[in-house]
Write a protein that holds these residues in place. Structure first.
Motif, PDB file in Angstrom:
ATOM      1  N   LEU A 179       6.991   1.800   4.454  1.00 43.48           N
ATOM      2  CA  LEU A 179       5.820   0.922   4.342  1.00 43.48           C
ATOM      3  C   LEU A 179       4.763   1.281   5.389  1.00 43.48           C
ATOM      4  N   ALA A 180       5.206   1.674   6.578  1.00 42.21           N
ATOM      5  CA  ALA A 180       4.248   2.107   7.594  1.00 42.21           C
ATOM      6  C   ALA A 180       3.483   3.330   7.117  1.00 42.21           C
ATOM      7  N   HIS A 181       4.162   4.218   6.403  1.00 45.26           N
ATOM      8  CA  HIS A 181       3.499   5.401   5.866  1.00 45.26           C
ATOM      9  C   HIS A 181       2.509   5.021   4.769  1.00 45.26           C
ATOM     10  N   VAL A 182       2.906   4.108   3.893  1.00 43.87           N
ATOM     11  CA  VAL A 182       1.987   3.654   2.836  1.00 43.87           C
ATOM     12  C   VAL A 182       0.762   2.995   3.460  1.00 43.87           C
ATOM     13  N   ASP A 183       0.976   2.166   4.494  1.00 41.25           N
ATOM     14  CA  ASP A 183      -0.151   1.529   5.182  1.00 41.25           C
ATOM     15  C   ASP A 183      -1.070   2.574   5.811  1.00 41.25           C
ATOM     16  N   ALA A 184      -0.468   3.626   6.381  1.00 35.61           N
ATOM     17  CA  ALA A 184      -1.268   4.681   6.994  1.00 35.61           C
ATOM     18  C   ALA A 184      -2.123   5.393   5.949  1.00 35.61           C
ATOM     19  N   LEU A 185      -1.528   5.672   4.793  1.00 37.12           N
ATOM     20  CA  LEU A 185      -2.294   6.302   3.711  1.00 37.12           C
ATOM     21  C   LEU A 185      -3.425   5.389   3.247  1.00 37.12           C
ATOM     22  N   ASP A 186      -3.149   4.094   3.205  1.00 38.06           N
ATOM     23  CA  ASP A 186      -4.166   3.119   2.805  1.00 38.06           C
ATOM     24  C   ASP A 186      -5.329   3.133   3.792  1.00 38.06           C
ATOM     25  N   ASP A 187      -5.011   3.090   5.086  1.00 38.93           N
ATOM     26  CA  ASP A 187      -6.065   3.133   6.108  1.00 38.93           C
ATOM     27  C   ASP A 187      -6.836   4.451   6.039  1.00 38.93           C
ATOM     28  N   LEU A 188      -6.120   5.537   5.835  1.00 44.97           N
ATOM     29  CA  LEU A 188      -6.771   6.845   5.756  1.00 44.97           C
ATOM     30  C   LEU A 188      -7.675   6.938   4.536  1.00 44.97           C
ATOM     31  N   SER A 189      -7.239   6.355   3.430  1.00 48.02           N
ATOM     32  CA  SER A 189      -8.077   6.373   2.228  1.00 48.02           C
ATOM     33  C   SER A 189      -9.350   5.564   2.450  1.00 48.02           C
ATOM     34  N   ALA A 190      -9.226   4.440   3.166  1.00 47.25           N
ATOM     35  CA  ALA A 190     -10.405   3.610   3.443  1.00 47.25           C
ATOM     36  C   ALA A 190     -11.390   4.349   4.344  1.00 47.25           C
ATOM     37  N   LEU A 191     -10.877   5.029   5.350  1.00 44.75           N
ATOM     38  CA  LEU A 191     -11.753   5.794   6.236  1.00 44.75           C
ATOM     39  C   LEU A 191     -12.424   6.947   5.488  1.00 44.75           C
ATOM     40  N   SER A 192     -11.683   7.596   4.608  1.00 46.68           N
ATOM     41  CA  SER A 192     -12.252   8.692   3.821  1.00 46.68           C
ATOM     42  C   SER A 192     -13.325   8.173   2.871  1.00 46.68           C
ATOM     43  N   PHE A 193     -13.065   7.024   2.282  1.00 42.74           N
ATOM     44  CA  PHE A 193     -14.053   6.414   1.379  1.00 42.74           C
ATOM     45  C   PHE A 193     -15.332   6.074   2.140  1.00 42.74           C
ATOM     46  N   ASP A 194     -15.182   5.474   3.323  1.00 41.08           N
ATOM     47  CA  ASP A 194     -16.358   5.122   4.124  1.00 41.08           C
ATOM     48  C   ASP A 194     -17.152   6.359   4.526  1.00 41.08           C
ATOM     49  N   ALA A 195     -16.446   7.493   4.662  1.00 43.05           N
ATOM     50  CA  ALA A 195     -17.120   8.749   5.003  1.00 43.05           C
ATOM     51  C   ALA A 195     -17.660   9.462   3.758  1.00 43.05           C
ATOM     52  N   GLU A 196     -17.550   8.806   2.595  1.00 51.73           N
ATOM     53  CA  GLU A 196     -18.030   9.318   1.314  1.00 51.73           C
ATOM     54  C   GLU A 196     -17.289  10.582   0.879  1.00 51.73           C
ATOM     55  N   ARG A 197     -16.048  10.690   1.295  1.00 51.54           N
ATOM     56  CA  ARG A 197     -15.181  11.775   0.828  1.00 51.54           C
ATOM     57  C   ARG A 197     -14.343  11.232  -0.326  1.00 51.54           C
ATOM     58  N   TYR A 198     -14.982  11.108  -1.469  1.00 57.58           N
ATOM     59  CA  TYR A 198     -14.376  10.363  -2.570  1.00 57.58           C
ATOM     60  C   TYR A 198     -13.186  11.073  -3.197  1.00 57.58           C
ATOM     61  N   ALA A 199     -13.222  12.380  -3.255  1.00 60.03           N
ATOM     62  CA  ALA A 199     -12.081  13.096  -3.826  1.00 60.03           C
ATOM     63  C   ALA A 199     -10.839  12.903  -2.955  1.00 60.03           C
ATOM     64  N   ALA A 200     -11.017  13.029  -1.639  1.00 59.16           N
ATOM     65  CA  ALA A 200      -9.892  12.827  -0.725  1.00 59.16           C
ATOM     66  C   ALA A 200      -9.402  11.388  -0.781  1.00 59.16           C
ATOM     67  N   ALA A 201     -10.337  10.445  -0.809  1.00 56.09           N
ATOM     68  CA  ALA A 201      -9.968   9.034  -0.866  1.00 56.09           C
ATOM     69  C   ALA A 201      -9.210   8.717  -2.149  1.00 56.09           C
TER      70      ALA A 201
END
Length: 271
Positions: A179-201
């Motif tokens: 679950l910690a890993h899933v949460d980390a991926l979730d946070d990373l996806s949010a940061l990528s989205f905010d940086a407009e890296r939509y494919a990565a997000a």
């Protein structure tokens, strides 16, 4: 400079002995190395599990009785002691493939690691990178936080002690780490989205949903990613997947926020 001063200087500059590095991977495929040389002859199962337990329960190191209770709870004391000795012999035999020094030592009725050996454990490093990532995120240092989250993700090669699925003691820790890993991926996806890296997000969101199909916010973020990449049809399909997961696993309907996003995408509004 007199001879005594020269001797003192040479003594001060002389480097100390290099400490051996024991590196252990317990996230995903099990791997133990000493100074980069893999230790073999683990034979899976109890030997690997026992060594992993010792390394993940270091404060304090476990007692003999504690190990007997964890691994052989239904056995008599004599039988459990014998089984522990056999398992420890298997651990030491595997470690002897890379060194003659006693990596596992016994003292004060506790088993632990030789103090002259440095330990690198992927679980510890995973936790350290996550802590650092969240600290940087809170400090507003998004790019540095992304790098730390990516480091943590790279360390998570699979579930904790994946090669020992029938052992009981790792179950809770395995789920906590997952679950910690899933949460980390979730946070990373949010940061990528905010940086407009939509494919990565989008790729990260898909991994989050794979680990937690009912994480509605990840479904919405993925819908946003598809829409912003000019693929509204994929966003609508993702909404359908979200509805199905929530109904199947929780017996609930999507939130008004998710439904509003769905209707806006259907009307071809920017989201």
């Amino acid at each position: 400079m007199d001879d005594q001063s020269r001797s003192s200087l040479l003594t001060a500059e002389k480097p100390g002995p290099v400490r051996p590095l024991l590196a252990v991977h317990v996230l995903g495929p099990y791997l133990v190395t000493l100074d980069g040389v893999p230790a073999g002859l683990w034979h899976g199962g109890r030997n690997e599990s026992l060594f992993a337990y010792l390394l993940t329960h270091r404060n304090p190191w476990p007692s003999r009785e504690r190990l007997m209770h964890v691994f052989w709870p239904g056995s008599t004391q004599e039988a459990a002691r014998n089984s522990l000795n056999v398992a420890l012999h298997g651990v030491r035999r595997a470690l002897r493939t890379v060194t003659d020094r006693p990596i596992i030592v016994f003292g004060g009725n506790r088993y632990g690691l030789d103090r002259d050996v440095d330990l690198w454990l992927d679980v510890d490093e995973f936790d350290r990178h996550l802590h650092q990532a969240r600290r940087l995120h809170l400090a507003g240092r998004a790019e540095a936080a992304i790098r730390e989250f990516e480091m943590a993700d790279g360390l998570y090669r699979g579930d904790f002690l994946a090669d020992s699925p029938y052992e009981e003691w790792p179950v809770l820790l395995r789920e906590q780490l997952r679950l910690a890993h899933v949460d980390a991926l979730d946070d990373l996806s949010a940061l990528s989205f905010d940086a407009e890296r939509y494919a990565a997000a989008a790729s990260l969101c898909a991994r989050v949903i794979e680990g937690d199909p009912c994480r509605e916010a990840a479904h919405r973020r993925l819908m946003h990613c598809h829409s912003r990449q000019g693929q509204p049809h994929l966003a609508l399909l993702q909404h359908r997947a979200c509805v199905a997961a929530l109904s199947r696993d929780l017996g609930v309907e999507p939130s008004p926020e998710t439904q509003d996003l769905y209707h806006r995408i259907r009307r071809h509004e920017p989201v």
